[in-house]
Design a protein around this motif. Sequence first.
Motif, PDB file in Angstrom:
ATOM      1  N   TRP A 245      64.221-120.066 -20.607  1.00 48.28           N
ATOM      2  CA  TRP A 245      62.801-120.270 -20.594  1.00 48.28           C
ATOM      3  C   TRP A 245      61.859-119.424 -19.480  1.00 48.28           C
TER       4      TRP A 245
ATOM      5  N   TRP B 181      62.347-116.313 -18.822  1.00 51.51           N
ATOM      6  CA  TRP B 181      61.833-114.812 -19.994  1.00 51.51           C
ATOM      7  C   TRP B 181      60.823-115.221 -20.981  1.00 51.51           C
ATOM      8  N   GLY B 182      60.983-116.775 -21.167  1.00 47.58           N
ATOM      9  CA  GLY B 182      59.865-116.809 -22.254  1.00 47.58           C
ATOM     10  C   GLY B 182      60.544-117.451 -23.126  1.00 47.58           C
TER      11      GLY B 182
ATOM     12  N   GLU C 129      62.826-112.456 -25.765  1.00 48.87           N
ATOM     13  CA  GLU C 129      63.084-112.570 -24.633  1.00 48.87           C
ATOM     14  C   GLU C 129      64.256-113.687 -24.218  1.00 48.87           C
TER      15      GLU C 129
ATOM     16  N   ALA D 154      55.692-114.563 -14.397  1.00 50.74           N
ATOM     17  CA  ALA D 154      55.720-115.772 -15.532  1.00 50.74           C
ATOM     18  C   ALA D 154      56.114-117.365 -15.178  1.00 50.74           C
TER      19      ALA D 154
END
Length: 435
Positions: free
Chosen positions: A218, A220-221, A237, A309
Amino acid sequence: MSQLNVPRQPVSRRGLLAGLGALGVTGAFALTGCSTSTPGSSAAKGDASEADTIKFYGNALGDNAQKAAWQAIIASWEKKSGKSVKPVVYPYDQAATQLALAAKSGDFQGVAQGPWQLLAPMGILADVSDLAEGMVLPERILAGLRVDGKLYMLPLTASGIGLVCDGRIADEVGLTDGMSVEDFAGALEKIKRQDGKLIPYAAVTKNPDLKDAAHWMWGWGSEVVTDDLKCTIGDSESVAAVKWYKELQDAGLTKAGVARTDARILFARGQTVMYDDAPLANTFLKSNGASKALQAAIRPVQRPAVKGAPSYNRYWGQGLFCSAGKGEKTSKDFISYVAGDLSAATALYEQSALAPADSNVAGRIQSLQKDSFQKGFARVIAENARPGAWDKLSTAAQIDTTIGEGVASILAGQVGVQRGLNALRKKVDSALAQG
């Protein structure tokens, strides 16, 4: 994550983990299936009614860490309501099987702890959205628990699996909230240089707890699983996240073959500076014989972020659910009492270290307001917690286990990252289809 008033919307210390963890029993899923045409489903056909006696299914009354608190809560509610509670006690690791058997036979009637996801497809659970009205609960958590707009389980505790550390060493190496993953790895390297005998970070590196890989993905996206139940594992990701996680192990900043129970012992013995755990981490220190100095120094730390992020923690919590129809009104009254009564919430916190999910109730527990670790954990970990999109499925634990097995094989060097995650995606897709 914001805390808000939610209108009209939708455990032993080890036993509490069974709230979602017990879902790993494949046989229990086979017992329930996905059909609502089961003997138990008839319970949902009648209108909600009262009952003089309700059953209470779970392991709480069989566990020393919770038993006294729950005995007091039940006795108090019985006195207040004039009703009675009949306990149905089973070990935490039998929750899925026992609940599935009761539901399949048509005997499930009352309130329960454990894997509500197994029973939801059977159409026998009551929607407890009305109980959430007026409570101050984490909206992100509730959103992740609703099924077709209905809330079948009311959280008593809503937190996350987050990083906890020895604050003394963290201060020495600059390990703080708001770090980038690069700075985080740099702090781990400092720890290793200062004391080669220490494991800088006792990250989970083997099952049954390698579902921890999800919150790193999550970060890392990668969504891992989208809201419409599409698996994204194997995207760039998730590949980057697992490569980084493996690089930590290869560099000796984490250690191969560590489960969460191992990490708790390593931390209590002062052999690691940091690991991931639920808000019960400080109680595990005591039960594992940690020094008073370490007990005073433990603190949560925010999960590092990737290029600014958001960072997330995997949701961890426990709650109560009940059968629909006969006895539903009485069962809901009991659940509401446990979740909202100050004396009940205080008993659970003071005897089991479980802070209530409702922040209005938590704010009224004086001993909790003096607990710097729990307040810090709520702010740093719980406010950044999110459920997986698959947590509401009957195959949730199967998916967690599958993710753990796939990542474990990569960490063990049995398969490359991209190839391993591609294979993992196919297995998760299969489990999603079953759920």
